[in-house]
Motif scaffolding. Structure first.
Motif, PDB file in Angstrom:
ATOM      1  N   ARG A   1       0.847  -1.191   0.000  1.00  0.00           N
ATOM      2  CA  ARG A   1       0.000   0.000   0.000  1.00  0.00           C
ATOM      3  C   ARG A   1       0.885   1.245   0.000  1.00  0.00           C
ATOM      4  O   ARG A   1       2.020   1.205   0.465  1.00  0.00           O
ATOM      5  CB  ARG A   1      -0.882   0.059   1.245  1.00  0.00           C
TER       6      ARG A   1
ATOM      7  N   ASN B   1       0.394   5.924  -0.217  1.00  0.00           N
ATOM      8  CA  ASN B   1      -0.433   7.067  -0.567  1.00  0.00           C
ATOM      9  C   ASN B   1       0.463   8.093  -1.230  1.00  0.00           C
ATOM     10  O   ASN B   1       1.647   8.205  -0.944  1.00  0.00           O
ATOM     11  CB  ASN B   1      -1.209   7.640   0.623  1.00  0.00           C
TER      12      ASN B   1
ATOM     13  N   GLU C   1      -7.281   2.717  -4.473  1.00  0.00           N
ATOM     14  CA  GLU C   1      -8.255   2.135  -3.550  1.00  0.00           C
ATOM     15  C   GLU C   1      -9.246   3.188  -3.090  1.00  0.00           C
ATOM     16  O   GLU C   1     -10.434   2.936  -3.015  1.00  0.00           O
ATOM     17  CB  GLU C   1      -7.530   1.585  -2.311  1.00  0.00           C
ATOM     18  N   SER C   2      -8.737   4.363  -2.759  1.00  0.00           N
ATOM     19  CA  SER C   2      -9.593   5.459  -2.310  1.00  0.00           C
ATOM     20  C   SER C   2      -8.807   6.757  -2.428  1.00  0.00           C
ATOM     21  O   SER C   2      -7.595   6.747  -2.663  1.00  0.00           O
ATOM     22  CB  SER C   2     -10.053   5.239  -0.863  1.00  0.00           C
ATOM     23  N   GLN C   3      -9.519   7.861  -2.269  1.00  0.00           N
ATOM     24  CA  GLN C   3      -8.847   9.158  -2.284  1.00  0.00           C
ATOM     25  C   GLN C   3      -9.651  10.152  -1.488  1.00  0.00           C
ATOM     26  O   GLN C   3     -10.836   9.972  -1.249  1.00  0.00           O
ATOM     27  CB  GLN C   3      -8.586   9.647  -3.694  1.00  0.00           C
ATOM     28  N   ASP C   4      -8.949  11.185  -1.049  1.00  0.00           N
ATOM     29  CA  ASP C   4      -9.592  12.291  -0.358  1.00  0.00           C
ATOM     30  C   ASP C   4      -9.077  13.568  -1.024  1.00  0.00           C
ATOM     31  O   ASP C   4      -8.378  13.484  -2.038  1.00  0.00           O
ATOM     32  CB  ASP C   4      -9.326  12.213   1.157  1.00  0.00           C
TER      33      ASP C   4
ATOM     34  N   VAL D   1      -4.162  10.181  -2.487  1.00  0.00           N
ATOM     35  CA  VAL D   1      -4.674   9.049  -3.256  1.00  0.00           C
ATOM     36  C   VAL D   1      -4.043   7.805  -2.629  1.00  0.00           C
ATOM     37  O   VAL D   1      -2.813   7.714  -2.514  1.00  0.00           O
ATOM     38  CB  VAL D   1      -4.282   9.144  -4.746  1.00  0.00           C
TER      39      VAL D   1
END
Length: 151
Positions: A106, A108, A127-130, A134
């Motif tokens: 993993r 970011n 997988e996801s982001q804000d 990322v």
């Protein structure tokens, strides 16, 4: 690459500040003290490697174990050595090892960072982001695609 030592923390913290500054400024998040202190606070020499070229400090990378994956962190290269394939070579070396052990990886990356393309080329998917980060994941390559000949 060589294992990091506690004495490497300031060189890596300074490199982090230089490398991340453009993206952090773009996101309105740059703080000269905080960018260095976050590295110092999370520095784990036992999981970090120092990258050298021609015997000189060129960067760092860490693989920190967590409950369900290894976290690829603190992957920084001096700007003058970027774009020459060094990042890909380091990543290939690390991922060959994580494939062999079957570990998920993993990481970011800051939104809009050009580093995201490097990670995508090496099999990481979002997988996801804000609004700032990322979060990406790479599953281990199947044994047949590792070039091991299946056994």
């Amino acid at each position: 690459m060589r294992p990091a030592e506690q004495a490497d923390v300031e060189a890596i913290a300074e490199l982090r500040a230089v490398v991340m500054r453009p993206d952090l400024e773009r996101l309105g998040r740059y703080d000269a003290h905080r960018v260095r202190q976050r590295l110092r606070d999370g520095f784990s020499p036992q999981h970090t490697s120092v990258i050298t070229t021609d015997g000189t400090f060129a960067g760092s990378v860490a693989l920190r174990p967590s409950e369900d994956a290894l976290w690829l962190e603190h992957f920084y290269l001096r700007p003058e050595v970027q774009g020459r394939g060094l990042g890909s070579a380091v990543l290939r070396t690390l991922l060959t090892s994580t494939d062999a052990t079957g570990d998920r990886v993993r990481l970011n990356v800051l939104r809009g960072s050009p580093a995201r393309r490097l990670y995508e080329r090496h099999g990481f998917t979002v997988e996801s982001q804000d609004p700032i980060d990322v979060f990406m994941l790479r599953l281990p390559a199947p044994a047949a695609s590792r070039g091991a000949g299946g056994g």
